[in-house]
Design a protein around this motif. Structure first.
Motif, PDB file in Angstrom:
ATOM      1  N   LYS A   1     -50.626  25.213  13.430  1.00 38.12           N
ATOM      2  CA  LYS A   1     -51.282  26.666  12.860  1.00 38.12           C
ATOM      3  C   LYS A   1     -49.876  27.556  13.215  1.00 38.12           C
ATOM      4  O   LYS A   1     -48.739  27.088  13.613  1.00 38.12           O
ATOM      5  N   ILE A   2     -50.141  28.771  12.595  1.00 37.23           N
ATOM      6  CA  ILE A   2     -49.012  29.747  12.764  1.00 37.23           C
ATOM      7  C   ILE A   2     -48.565  30.102  14.087  1.00 37.23           C
ATOM      8  O   ILE A   2     -49.406  30.411  14.754  1.00 37.23           O
ATOM      9  N   GLY A   3     -47.397  30.042  14.397  1.00 37.47           N
ATOM     10  CA  GLY A   3     -46.833  30.273  15.872  1.00 37.47           C
ATOM     11  C   GLY A   3     -46.702  29.225  16.547  1.00 37.47           C
ATOM     12  O   GLY A   3     -45.887  29.368  17.493  1.00 37.47           O
ATOM     13  N   ASP A   4     -46.910  27.949  15.883  1.00 34.32           N
ATOM     14  CA  ASP A   4     -46.545  26.904  16.745  1.00 34.32           C
ATOM     15  C   ASP A   4     -45.073  26.745  16.943  1.00 34.32           C
ATOM     16  O   ASP A   4     -44.267  26.746  16.190  1.00 34.32           O
ATOM     17  N   LYS A   5     -44.671  26.288  18.042  1.00 34.30           N
ATOM     18  CA  LYS A   5     -43.193  25.565  18.438  1.00 34.30           C
ATOM     19  C   LYS A   5     -43.240  23.976  17.897  1.00 34.30           C
ATOM     20  O   LYS A   5     -43.956  23.343  18.391  1.00 34.30           O
ATOM     21  N   VAL A   6     -42.262  23.856  17.131  1.00 33.01           N
ATOM     22  CA  VAL A   6     -42.328  22.650  16.339  1.00 33.01           C
ATOM     23  C   VAL A   6     -40.837  22.314  16.085  1.00 33.01           C
ATOM     24  O   VAL A   6     -39.885  22.887  16.230  1.00 33.01           O
ATOM     25  N   GLY A   7     -40.764  21.058  15.899  1.00 33.88           N
ATOM     26  CA  GLY A   7     -39.275  20.274  15.514  1.00 33.88           C
ATOM     27  C   GLY A   7     -39.557  19.373  14.253  1.00 33.88           C
ATOM     28  O   GLY A   7     -40.516  18.852  13.781  1.00 33.88           O
ATOM     29  N   VAL A   8     -38.441  19.162  13.536  1.00 37.91           N
ATOM     30  CA  VAL A   8     -38.169  18.167  12.293  1.00 37.91           C
ATOM     31  C   VAL A   8     -37.015  17.603  12.893  1.00 37.91           C
ATOM     32  O   VAL A   8     -35.945  18.178  13.185  1.00 37.91           O
ATOM     33  N   GLY A   9     -37.227  16.227  12.682  1.00 33.31           N
ATOM     34  CA  GLY A   9     -35.704  15.256  12.958  1.00 33.31           C
ATOM     35  C   GLY A   9     -35.193  14.886  11.549  1.00 33.31           C
ATOM     36  O   GLY A   9     -35.311  15.552  10.630  1.00 33.31           O
ATOM     37  N   CYS A  10     -35.029  13.316  11.312  1.00 27.59           N
ATOM     38  CA  CYS A  10     -34.245  12.872  10.423  1.00 27.59           C
ATOM     39  C   CYS A  10     -35.383  12.776   9.219  1.00 27.59           C
ATOM     40  O   CYS A  10     -34.666  12.567   8.058  1.00 27.59           O
ATOM     41  N   LEU A  11     -36.558  12.565   9.396  1.00 27.45           N
ATOM     42  CA  LEU A  11     -37.310  12.147   8.446  1.00 27.45           C
ATOM     43  C   LEU A  11     -37.928  13.130   7.641  1.00 27.45           C
ATOM     44  O   LEU A  11     -38.451  14.171   7.999  1.00 27.45           O
ATOM     45  N   ALA A  12     -37.886  12.955   6.521  1.00 27.30           N
ATOM     46  CA  ALA A  12     -38.562  14.113   5.315  1.00 27.30           C
ATOM     47  C   ALA A  12     -39.594  13.460   4.442  1.00 27.30           C
ATOM     48  O   ALA A  12     -40.560  14.101   4.004  1.00 27.30           O
ATOM     49  N   ALA A  13     -39.317  12.264   4.217  1.00 21.93           N
ATOM     50  CA  ALA A  13     -40.473  11.469   3.303  1.00 21.93           C
ATOM     51  C   ALA A  13     -40.315  10.208   3.439  1.00 21.93           C
ATOM     52  O   ALA A  13     -39.201   9.634   3.730  1.00 21.93           O
ATOM     53  N   SER A  14     -41.585   9.328   2.979  1.00 16.54           N
ATOM     54  CA  SER A  14     -41.458   7.956   2.963  1.00 16.54           C
ATOM     55  C   SER A  14     -42.478   7.581   2.171  1.00 16.54           C
ATOM     56  O   SER A  14     -43.452   8.417   1.543  1.00 16.54           O
ATOM     57  N   CYS A  15     -42.848   6.253   1.910  1.00 15.57           N
ATOM     58  CA  CYS A  15     -43.677   5.939   0.771  1.00 15.57           C
ATOM     59  C   CYS A  15     -45.269   5.978   1.314  1.00 15.57           C
ATOM     60  O   CYS A  15     -46.092   6.236   0.521  1.00 15.57           O
ATOM     61  N   LEU A  16     -45.564   6.060   2.509  1.00 14.00           N
ATOM     62  CA  LEU A  16     -46.690   6.330   3.331  1.00 14.00           C
ATOM     63  C   LEU A  16     -47.883   5.058   3.090  1.00 14.00           C
ATOM     64  O   LEU A  16     -48.946   5.140   3.592  1.00 14.00           O
ATOM     65  N   LYS A  17     -47.163   3.967   2.285  1.00 17.00           N
ATOM     66  CA  LYS A  17     -48.331   2.876   2.029  1.00 17.00           C
ATOM     67  C   LYS A  17     -47.630   1.518   2.756  1.00 17.00           C
ATOM     68  O   LYS A  17     -48.398   0.362   2.547  1.00 17.00           O
ATOM     69  N   CYS A  18     -46.578   1.420   3.058  1.00 16.74           N
ATOM     70  CA  CYS A  18     -46.039   0.169   3.231  1.00 16.74           C
ATOM     71  C   CYS A  18     -46.372  -0.393   4.684  1.00 16.74           C
ATOM     72  O   CYS A  18     -46.718   0.588   5.349  1.00 16.74           O
ATOM     73  N   GLN A  19     -45.826  -1.565   4.998  1.00 13.08           N
ATOM     74  CA  GLN A  19     -46.247  -1.853   6.477  1.00 13.08           C
ATOM     75  C   GLN A  19     -45.554  -1.119   7.485  1.00 13.08           C
ATOM     76  O   GLN A  19     -46.251  -0.817   8.559  1.00 13.08           O
ATOM     77  N   PHE A  20     -44.506  -0.753   7.107  1.00 14.82           N
ATOM     78  CA  PHE A  20     -43.636   0.047   8.325  1.00 14.82           C
ATOM     79  C   PHE A  20     -44.212   1.688   8.313  1.00 14.82           C
ATOM     80  O   PHE A  20     -44.307   1.947   9.261  1.00 14.82           O
ATOM     81  N   CYS A  21     -44.652   2.268   7.103  1.00 13.37           N
ATOM     82  CA  CYS A  21     -44.974   3.540   7.211  1.00 13.37           C
ATOM     83  C   CYS A  21     -46.636   3.288   7.853  1.00 13.37           C
ATOM     84  O   CYS A  21     -46.976   4.106   8.638  1.00 13.37           O
ATOM     85  N   ARG A  22     -47.473   2.182   7.390  1.00 11.62           N
ATOM     86  CA  ARG A  22     -48.646   2.004   8.006  1.00 11.62           C
ATOM     87  C   ARG A  22     -48.812   1.925   9.726  1.00 11.62           C
ATOM     88  O   ARG A  22     -49.659   1.964  10.235  1.00 11.62           O
TER      89      ARG A  22
END
Length: 360
Positions: A88-109
């Motif tokens: 939600k707006i105002g949450d303290k968050v972080g982003v590391g090295c990852l921006a995208a992946s296939c979301l369906k391979c064995q590693f993503c699953r």
């Protein structure tokens, strides 16, 4: 591939390298508007990683200029997409090295998106829409919520930022080898720098006996007194190395300079494991006899997936673990990169993106 798409309508100020000189200068560019699965983040802090130097100077030969580095990002959410439920707006968050992946391979699953064949990184990557990704050396970021992390409320955002790369890089192999569950083991950490110092903190928090292995005798005091290491070996002293032969169960090698693994392997017990997380630019010397006669294993490891990185942050919140940092303002980025290349920092630089206005 394109630097932007028609959806990139947000004008953003940041800092970029434009050629192999690696010099970082102010740079204005476009980010995409917040989508249904996105969150927009006002960046307050961004850690400086050695990877930033490699990309800024095209030392790995894959830089797409102009490159906006930075994958240790902390800040607060300013906008959320309609499909986003965890933030939600105002949450303290972080982003590391990852921006995208296939979301369906064995590693993503299996929550190991970092090993996906189609993984794309927070900067110098190609996002799903074909645009080049720009990192945290900038005032704001639009990120898919599936790669965004909650920061425990009481952790300071500046000293937490390097955990998003340095922290997870050393945490992941420890979890992989069950160091969070085993009874007291003897753990060795090779190198006392940005990775090594936080590795000591994790290993001690897991309840293990920690030995620092370093070429610098001058680092013994800080290893023991400041970071809580139990033992210290000067790796250039043959007598010390021989006296500690076959004493360690697990060694994490964080050194990014070329070095021989033979003497380090001799420190391991039979069936011991050496994990490499440093990335030297030249091949390492790996003699076979220490492995054969000690039934030892040498393997590598990188960052963790999103789930494991969140677990690491939660663990840090529970145990009050952060990185030891030196903050710099945006006009000192080049100076910090030079000092980092010369190992002149204890132990990580963090850019104060927001300036003095941030108190988080």
């Amino acid at each position: 591939m394109a630097q932007t798409t028609p959806n990139h309508k947000l004008t953003v100020s940041g800092w970029a390298a434009h050629d192999a000189s690696g010099v970082i200068t102010p740079y204005t560019f476009k980010r995409r508007v917040n989508g249904d699965n996105d969150v927009s983040i006002k960046i307050l802090y961004c850690g400086i990683c050695h990877t930033d130097i490699h990309h800024a100077k095209n030392e790995w030969g894959n830089t797409m200029y102009p490159v906006v580095p930075g994958h240790e990002i902390t800040g607060v959410i300013t906008e959320v997409g309609i499909n986003v439920k965890r933030f939600k707006i105002g949450d303290k968050v972080g982003v590391g090295c990852l921006a995208a992946s296939c979301l369906k391979c064995q590693f993503c699953r299996g929550s190991e998106e970092n090993y996906c064949d189609e993984v794309q990184f927070t900067y110098n990557g190609i996002f799903w829409d074909g645009s080049i990704t720009y990192g945290g050396y900038s005032e704001m970021l639009v990120a898919d919520h599936r790669y965004v992390l909650h920061i425990p409320e009481h952790l300071p955002l500046d000293a937490t930022a390097p955990l998003l790369c340095a922290g997870i890089t050393v945490y992941s192999p420890m979890i992989d080898h069950k160091l969070h569950r085993l009874i007291e083991k003897r753990v060795g950490i090779v190198g006392l720098g940005g990775l090594g110092h936080v590795a000591i903190k994790f290993a001690k928090a897991f309840g293990h006996h920690v030995t620092v292995i370093s070429t610098s005798p001058s680092k013994q005091q800080e290893a023991r007194k400041l970071l809580g290491a139990d033992d210290f070996i000067v790796s250039t002293d043959p007598k010390q190395m021989e006296s500690k032969r076959r004493t360690l169960d697990f060694i994490l090698d964080t050194v990014a300079a070329p070095h021989s693994l033979g003497p380090i392997l001799e420190l391991l017990k039979v069936n011991g494991t050496l994990v490499l997380v440093g990335a030297p630019d030249k091949p390492l010397e790996l003699p076979s006899f220490p492995m054969i006669f000690g039934k030892r294993v040498v393997k590598g490891s990188m960052i963790g997936g999103v789930k494991e990185t969140q677990e690491m942050l939660n663990f840090c919140g529970e145990n009050n673990i952060t990185c030891d940092i030196e903050t710099v303002t945006s006009d000192k980025i080049n100076e910090a990169l030079t000092r980092l290349a010369n190992n002149d920092v204890k132990y990580r630089f963090v850019i104060d993106i927001a300036g003095k206005s941030s108190t988080l």
